[in-house]
Motif scaffolding. Structure first.
Motif, PDB file in Angstrom:
ATOM      1  N   ASP A   1      -1.269  -3.120   1.281  1.00 37.33           N
ATOM      2  CA  ASP A   1      -2.339  -4.108   1.127  1.00 37.33           C
ATOM      3  C   ASP A   1      -2.451  -4.415  -0.367  1.00 37.33           C
ATOM      4  O   ASP A   1      -3.248  -3.825  -1.087  1.00 37.33           O
TER       5      ASP A   1
ATOM      6  N   ALA B   1      -3.541  -7.060  -1.792  1.00 38.60           N
ATOM      7  CA  ALA B   1      -4.837  -7.637  -2.157  1.00 38.60           C
ATOM      8  C   ALA B   1      -5.837  -6.524  -2.459  1.00 38.60           C
ATOM      9  O   ALA B   1      -6.622  -6.600  -3.412  1.00 38.60           O
TER      10      ALA B   1
ATOM     11  N   ARG C   1      -4.947  -5.028  -5.730  1.00 39.27           N
ATOM     12  CA  ARG C   1      -5.382  -5.907  -6.831  1.00 39.27           C
ATOM     13  C   ARG C   1      -6.878  -5.739  -7.094  1.00 39.27           C
ATOM     14  O   ARG C   1      -7.316  -5.730  -8.253  1.00 39.27           O
TER      15      ARG C   1
ATOM     16  N   TYR D   1       1.372 -11.523  -7.327  1.00 38.03           N
ATOM     17  CA  TYR D   1       0.818 -11.576  -5.974  1.00 38.03           C
ATOM     18  C   TYR D   1      -0.471 -12.407  -5.949  1.00 38.03           C
ATOM     19  O   TYR D   1      -1.276 -12.312  -6.867  1.00 38.03           O
ATOM     20  N   PRO D   2      -0.654 -13.266  -4.920  1.00 35.31           N
ATOM     21  CA  PRO D   2       0.100 -13.387  -3.666  1.00 35.31           C
ATOM     22  C   PRO D   2       1.204 -14.438  -3.683  1.00 35.31           C
ATOM     23  O   PRO D   2       1.729 -14.792  -2.627  1.00 35.31           O
TER      24      PRO D   2
ATOM     25  N   ASP E   1       4.342  -6.280   2.428  1.00 39.86           N
ATOM     26  CA  ASP E   1       2.878  -6.391   2.374  1.00 39.86           C
ATOM     27  C   ASP E   1       2.298  -6.501   3.781  1.00 39.86           C
ATOM     28  O   ASP E   1       3.019  -6.527   4.772  1.00 39.86           O
TER      29      ASP E   1
ATOM     30  N   ARG F   1       0.346  -8.949   4.934  1.00 40.34           N
ATOM     31  CA  ARG F   1      -0.010 -10.306   5.345  1.00 40.34           C
ATOM     32  C   ARG F   1       0.632 -10.651   6.690  1.00 40.34           C
ATOM     33  O   ARG F   1       1.755 -10.239   6.957  1.00 40.34           O
TER      34      ARG F   1
END
Length: 274
Positions: free
Chosen positions: A59, A61, A64, A113-114, A272, A274
């Motif tokens: 993950d 995100a 981050r 990213y992303p 990832d 997503r």
């Protein structure tokens, strides 16, 4: 002739000295492993099992959003001196370097990213992502290639590191959901190897051919150097026959060279969630 009280005092002193000696031996390894607490928490929070638990996805995100924690960890790694590092046991050193490689790889992904689908998009005209000097470590700013090839492969001769270092791609072995530590390294490397070989998207029997990850092609020599008496790729794979799901006949054919070994395409897509 010494009395019972005198003998008891001597035994107590000997026991205390022995405990002190053991403490001196254990303290450097514990100090080494203590560096990885932040990284362990990040992995627990932001790495998810996939492929029936044989791999993981990240993950990014979430990583981050926790970038301040990741930066704290990388800063702590950078503060470790070469002298301190050299006082640690080999397992503690190797765990440190594997964690450093994986954490700096995640940090590199977060620079874009992303807006990327593969780590290979981060390379420039004249260098790959693995050739960028991004990792301050043991007194120098290193590339990922420096860490993997010069600091790990050249010094430790441990083929199972190829199932521990993670290049942020689906084709890679899982990014483990815990930090590597010197105390647990043997069990962790064994578990990573079996987990990777159990994944049939990367390693499987097709007719008279055992098709395995491209990793075994790229780093084939690392599996022929006599690790635990093993001097060939076929002998290494036969050692893990259960994880590969090989029958007795297939294992014998593998050992005798009658079972072909082929290499599957490598999936460079980002690992990832997503």
């Amino acid at each position: 002739m010494p009395g019972a009280a005198s003998l008891g005092m001597r035994a107590a002193r000997t026991g205390a000295l022995f405990a002190l000696f053991i403490g001196i031996l254990i303290a450097p390894a514990k100090a080494a492993d203590d560096h990885h607490a932040i990284w362990h928490r990040l992995l627990q929070a932001h790495v998810k099992p996939v492929s029936d638990g044989n791999s993981t996805a990240v993950d990014y995100a979430g990583m981050r959003a926790s970038r301040d924690q990741l930066d704290r960890y990388l800063s702590a790694l950078a503060q470790v001196s070469k002298a301190d590092f050299e006082r640690w046991s080999e397992p503690a050193q190797l765990a440190f370097l594997i964690n450093a490689y994986n954490a700096h790889t995640v940090a590199l992904i977060l620079t874009a990213y992303p807006d990327l689908d593969s780590i290979r998009e981060l390379g420039g005209w004249f260098s790959s992502p693995w050739e960028q000097a991004i990792a301050p470590l043991l007194g120098k700013t290193r590339t990922l290639d420096d860490i993997e090839h010069e600091m790990i492969r050249e010094h430790y001769h441990e083929p199972r590191i190829h199932f521990a270092v993670n290049c942020a791609s689906i084709g890679c072995p899982a990014l483990r959901r815990e930090a590597y530590t010197g105390d647990a390294l043997e069990q962790q490397l064994s578990d990573q190897t079996r987990q990777f070989l159990r994944d049939r998207s990367r390693n499987r029997i097709e007719g008279n051919t055992l098709r395995v990850s491209k990793i075994f092609n790229w780093y084939g020599d690392d599996f022929t150097t006599g690790w635990r008496g093993i001097d060939s790729l076929s002998a290494f794979l036969a050692r893990y026959r259960d994880a590969l799901g090989l029958t007795d006949a297939q294992t014998q054919a593998l050992r005798s060279g009658e079972l072909d070994i082929g290499f599957l395409p490598y999936d460079w897509a980002l690992n990832d969630t997503r």
